[in-house]
Enzyme design. Structure first.
Site, PDB file in Angstrom:
ATOM      1  N   LYS A 217     -12.539  43.685 -51.864  1.00  0.00           N
ATOM      2  CA  LYS A 217     -13.533  44.117 -50.884  1.00  0.00           C
ATOM      3  C   LYS A 217     -12.833  44.618 -49.629  1.00  0.00           C
ATOM      4  CE  LYS A 217     -17.443  42.354 -48.317  1.00  0.00           C
ATOM      5  NZ  LYS A 217     -18.151  41.170 -47.870  1.00  0.00           N
ATOM      6  N   GLU A 223      -2.034  39.346 -52.259  1.00  0.00           N
ATOM      7  CA  GLU A 223      -1.757  39.139 -53.690  1.00  0.00           C
ATOM      8  C   GLU A 223      -2.196  40.360 -54.508  1.00  0.00           C
ATOM      9  OE1 GLU A 223      -3.253  36.966 -51.647  1.00  0.00           O
ATOM     10  OE2 GLU A 223      -3.017  34.893 -52.347  1.00  0.00           O
ATOM     11  N   GLY A 278     -17.752  37.978 -51.078  1.00  0.00           N
ATOM     12  CA  GLY A 278     -16.875  38.012 -52.246  1.00  0.00           C
ATOM     13  C   GLY A 278     -17.348  37.116 -53.379  1.00  0.00           C
ATOM     14  N   ARG A 279     -17.693  35.869 -53.069  1.00  0.00           N
ATOM     15  CA  ARG A 279     -18.058  34.931 -54.138  1.00  0.00           C
ATOM     16  C   ARG A 279     -19.477  35.159 -54.655  1.00  0.00           C
ATOM     17  NH1 ARG A 279     -16.799  32.876 -49.372  1.00  0.00           N
ATOM     18  NH2 ARG A 279     -18.309  31.760 -48.090  1.00  0.00           N
ATOM     19  N   GLU A 363     -15.781  27.097 -51.041  1.00  0.00           N
ATOM     20  CA  GLU A 363     -15.561  28.095 -49.994  1.00  0.00           C
ATOM     21  C   GLU A 363     -16.831  28.298 -49.166  1.00  0.00           C
ATOM     22  OE1 GLU A 363     -12.480  31.543 -50.278  1.00  0.00           O
ATOM     23  OE2 GLU A 363     -14.407  32.477 -50.683  1.00  0.00           O
ATOM     24  N   HIS A 394     -11.184  14.760 -74.514  1.00  0.00           N
ATOM     25  CA  HIS A 394      -9.900  14.306 -75.046  1.00  0.00           C
ATOM     26  C   HIS A 394      -8.821  14.371 -73.976  1.00  0.00           C
ATOM     27  CE1 HIS A 394     -11.742  14.236 -79.011  1.00  0.00           C
ATOM     28  NE2 HIS A 394     -12.401  15.305 -78.568  1.00  0.00           N
ATOM     29  N   LYS A 520      -3.081  32.022 -44.428  1.00  0.00           N
ATOM     30  CA  LYS A 520      -2.626  33.419 -44.538  1.00  0.00           C
ATOM     31  C   LYS A 520      -1.773  33.790 -43.330  1.00  0.00           C
ATOM     32  CE  LYS A 520      -6.797  34.979 -46.973  1.00  0.00           C
ATOM     33  NZ  LYS A 520      -7.953  35.875 -46.921  1.00  0.00           N
TER      34      LYS A 520
HETATM   35  O1  F6P Z   1      -9.176  34.495 -48.914  1.00  0.00           O
HETATM   36  C1  F6P Z   1     -10.457  34.252 -49.375  1.00  0.00           C
HETATM   37  C2  F6P Z   1     -11.125  35.524 -49.808  1.00  0.00           C
HETATM   38  O2  F6P Z   1     -11.448  36.294 -48.716  1.00  0.00           O
HETATM   39  C3  F6P Z   1     -12.357  35.255 -50.665  1.00  0.00           C
HETATM   40  O3  F6P Z   1     -13.464  34.955 -49.907  1.00  0.00           O
HETATM   41  C4  F6P Z   1     -12.472  36.525 -51.446  1.00  0.00           C
HETATM   42  O4  F6P Z   1     -13.307  36.397 -52.548  1.00  0.00           O
HETATM   43  C5  F6P Z   1     -11.024  36.759 -51.789  1.00  0.00           C
HETATM   44  O5  F6P Z   1     -10.300  36.313 -50.658  1.00  0.00           O
HETATM   45  C6  F6P Z   1     -10.647  38.172 -52.137  1.00  0.00           C
HETATM   46  O6  F6P Z   1     -10.935  39.058 -51.090  1.00  0.00           O
HETATM   47  P1  F6P Z   1     -10.888  40.618 -51.309  1.00  0.00           P
HETATM   48  O7  F6P Z   1     -11.929  41.000 -52.281  1.00  0.00           O
HETATM   49  O8  F6P Z   1     -11.143  41.216 -49.950  1.00  0.00           O
HETATM   50  O9  F6P Z   1      -9.514  40.991 -51.819  1.00  0.00           O
END
Ligand code: F6P
Length: 553
Positions: A217, A223, A278-279, A363, A394, A520
């Protein structure tokens, strides 16, 4: 009373005090005693939805009777919901009010599935994303060498990974076929910045037919950007440095300029509105991998969620599924002191559900600051974990039986194919676990169990204490007729609204996540190579990691 503008922390509301008294009253009454005292308990604490859908008759059954509460508790939990003006909260949620008040946004993800109108300014249009997904699915897109794209790799993390990954695992045809013998594109996911995940996905990939979707987003998540860069380098190493890289990428992001600057064709950047968190984003363009995997069934997925939206918006609290799910969870956490919730989906397709739910609950409501800026002393979101049944039986169920902690359990049971005996074993196991973990086994039942093995009396006495389990683990059982797109939509929206109910009552903003920024920031400072700014342990660990790295060169 507490609403949008005049907020009272819930602990100062009359119902909170009454509920605290109820918790004390019930402390010495085990769950099995509640059943013994009330023959009608199971029926009265089960909500059945038989006309929920246009596609199916009985869509969802939720049995709350194994929760550690009684009718008076339910009445006063609903009273608490009323004292916090939850009805107003729901009205504002669906009306597009700025409920994400810290970030000054609405939380209108429901509009992506037609559950409410989009806020002004829109941005909900997924037409271009859909055309792209169907073209890809039907083999109309080619890579830089002219080969048809048959492999989609989603690069995203958090909400840009968990929802679509869960839904693809749950719904994509494992045989990978589309109609008569035509192969569907393969859909894979890589979230971790640990190179091993993407390396694993790419080990059997053909660069010429692979397309990466950078799902971010913000288009600023380190990452995801590091994986996108690794993907770009892999493509060049496989196909040549002068290839048309744009033929192998698309992006889902609302940072269009940043995506284009990376090298993505402007018509392949699919935005999602800033009012879709995002979630909560699987319903939006973030669902692109799912749409590629399941095609038109994506609309059933949206329809299931929309029906849950309507149910949540229109149903009185007494019969409202997300309200009950939210209230029972809040009761466990804030009043019974149960800080651990295990999500136990009895479906291999839902193996990633606990991970998705972790982000959704932890979150969203893993916070202590309330709407008025004060800090709550009440326990808020619990620790959510879990795993697919029967695997957990198990592995970790031992602790649920005989450990020292109370854990609240959500059993999720898609009943499924009546003709497959394994499916029946699965369902019966789920129901059996919920029962055994509730009733427990006392000393005399333990002796009786051992006696059935014809053991000598002395051996029975020696072993019996080791068979005792206290039981009394509260659980909710959610039963669906089967795991299909429609019911997955129902299920995910059910939990989304549950989280809203809890956030509203606790007085939390479930739609921001400022907490995670702190880590971060430190990672950025460490990446910049500055030393001497952190605590001694951190400085030492960085120095040691650098030394390891140098030794491995
Ligand atoms: O660091 C948390 C977060 O912002 C989440 O809320 C989100 O789903 C995820 O990182 C990924 O964010 P993005 O879609 O901006 O890469």
């Amino acid at each position: 009373m507490s609403g949008m503008n005049d907020f009272t922390p819930p602990q100062f509301l009359p119902a909170w005090t009454v509920l605290t008294d109820h918790a004390q009253r019930l402390a010495n009454q085990p769950l099995s005693a509640l059943f013994a005292n009330d023959p009608d308990r199971a029926r009265r604490h089960t909500l059945i939805f038989d006309n929920l859908t246009e596609l199916d008759q009985t869509s969802l059954i939720i049995d709350f009777s194994k929760q550690h509460l009684d009718g008076s508790v339910i009445k006063d939990l609903i009273r608490l919901a009323r004292e916090t003006r939850l009805d107003e909260g729901i009205y504002h949620l669906f009306g597009g009010a700025t409920l994400n008040f810290t970030e000054k946004r609405a939380a209108s993800h429901m509009s992506m599935r037609g559950g409410c109108p989009p806020p002004p300014g829109n941005g909900a249009d997924t037409h271009n994303m859909r055309t792209f997904a169907f073209d890809l699915r039907e083999g109309l897109l080619t890579g830089s060498t002219g080969k048809t794209i048959r492999h989609l790799v989603n690069l995203g993390i958090g909400g840009s990974d968990l929802g679509p990954r869960l839904a693809v695992e749950a719904l994509a045809d494992p045989r990978g076929y589309f109609g008569e013998g035509i192969e569907l594109p393969r859909v894979d996911f890589a979230a971790n910045v640990d190179p091993r995940e993407l390396d694993t996905v790419l080990a059997h990939a053909d660069a010429a037919d692979t397309l990466f979707v950078i799902s971010s987003k913000s288009f600023s998540t380190p990452e995801t950007l590091a994986n996108a860069e690794a993907a770009r380098q892999w493509l060049r190493s496989q196909l040549g440095s002068d290839i048309d890289i744009g033929a192998h990428f698309a992006a889902v992001s609302n940072a269009i300029e940043a995506a284009v600057a990376f090298g993505i064709r402007p018509d392949r950047v699919f935005p999602l509105p800033d009012w879709v968190g995002g979630r909560y984003s699987v319903w939006s363009a973030i669902g692109l991998p799912l749409l590629v995997a399941i095609g038109g069934m994506f609309d059933d997925f949206l329809a299931g969620a929309r029906i849950m939206d309507d149910h949540f918006r229109l149903t009185p609290f007494e019969q409202n599924l997300p309200v009950w799910l939210g209230l029972t969870g809040l009761w466990n956490s804030s009043f019974l002191g149960i800080q651990s919730v295990a999500a136990l989906p009895y479906a291999y397709g839902l193996r990633s559900f606990p991970g998705w739910l972790q982000q959704l609950e932890m979150e969203s409501n893993g916070k202590h600051t309330l709407r008025d800026g004060s800090h709550t002393e009440a326990a808020t979101a619990p620790i959510v974990w879990g795993g697919a049944g029967t695997i957990g039986q198990h592995a970790f169920h031992q602790l649920l039986y005989q450990g020292t902690r109370r854990v609240a359990l959500d059993f999720i049971i898609p009943v499924g194919d009546a003709d497959d005996p394994r499916q029946r074993i699965l369902v019966e196991n789920a129901i059996a676990q919920a029962a055994a973990l509730m009733v427990g086994r006392d000393l005399s039942a333990s002796r009786a169990t051992l006696a059935r093995h014809n053991l000598p009396d002395a051996e029975i006495e020696r072993l019996a204490p080791h068979l005792v389990s206290k039981g009394n683990q509260p659980s909710t059982t959610i039963m669906l007729p089967r795991l299909d797109a429609f019911h997955l939509g129902v299920l995910l929206a059910l939990y989304e609204h549950k989280v809203f109910v809890q956030g509203w009552i606790w007085g939390i903003n479930p739609f921001d996540q400022y907490g995670v920024e702190h880590g971060k920031e430190i990672a950025r400072a460490l990446a910049s190579g500055k030393t001497g700014e952190q605590d001694a342990s951190t400085e030492q660990l960085i120095r040691l990691a650098t030394e390891f790295r140098q030794r491995m060169r």
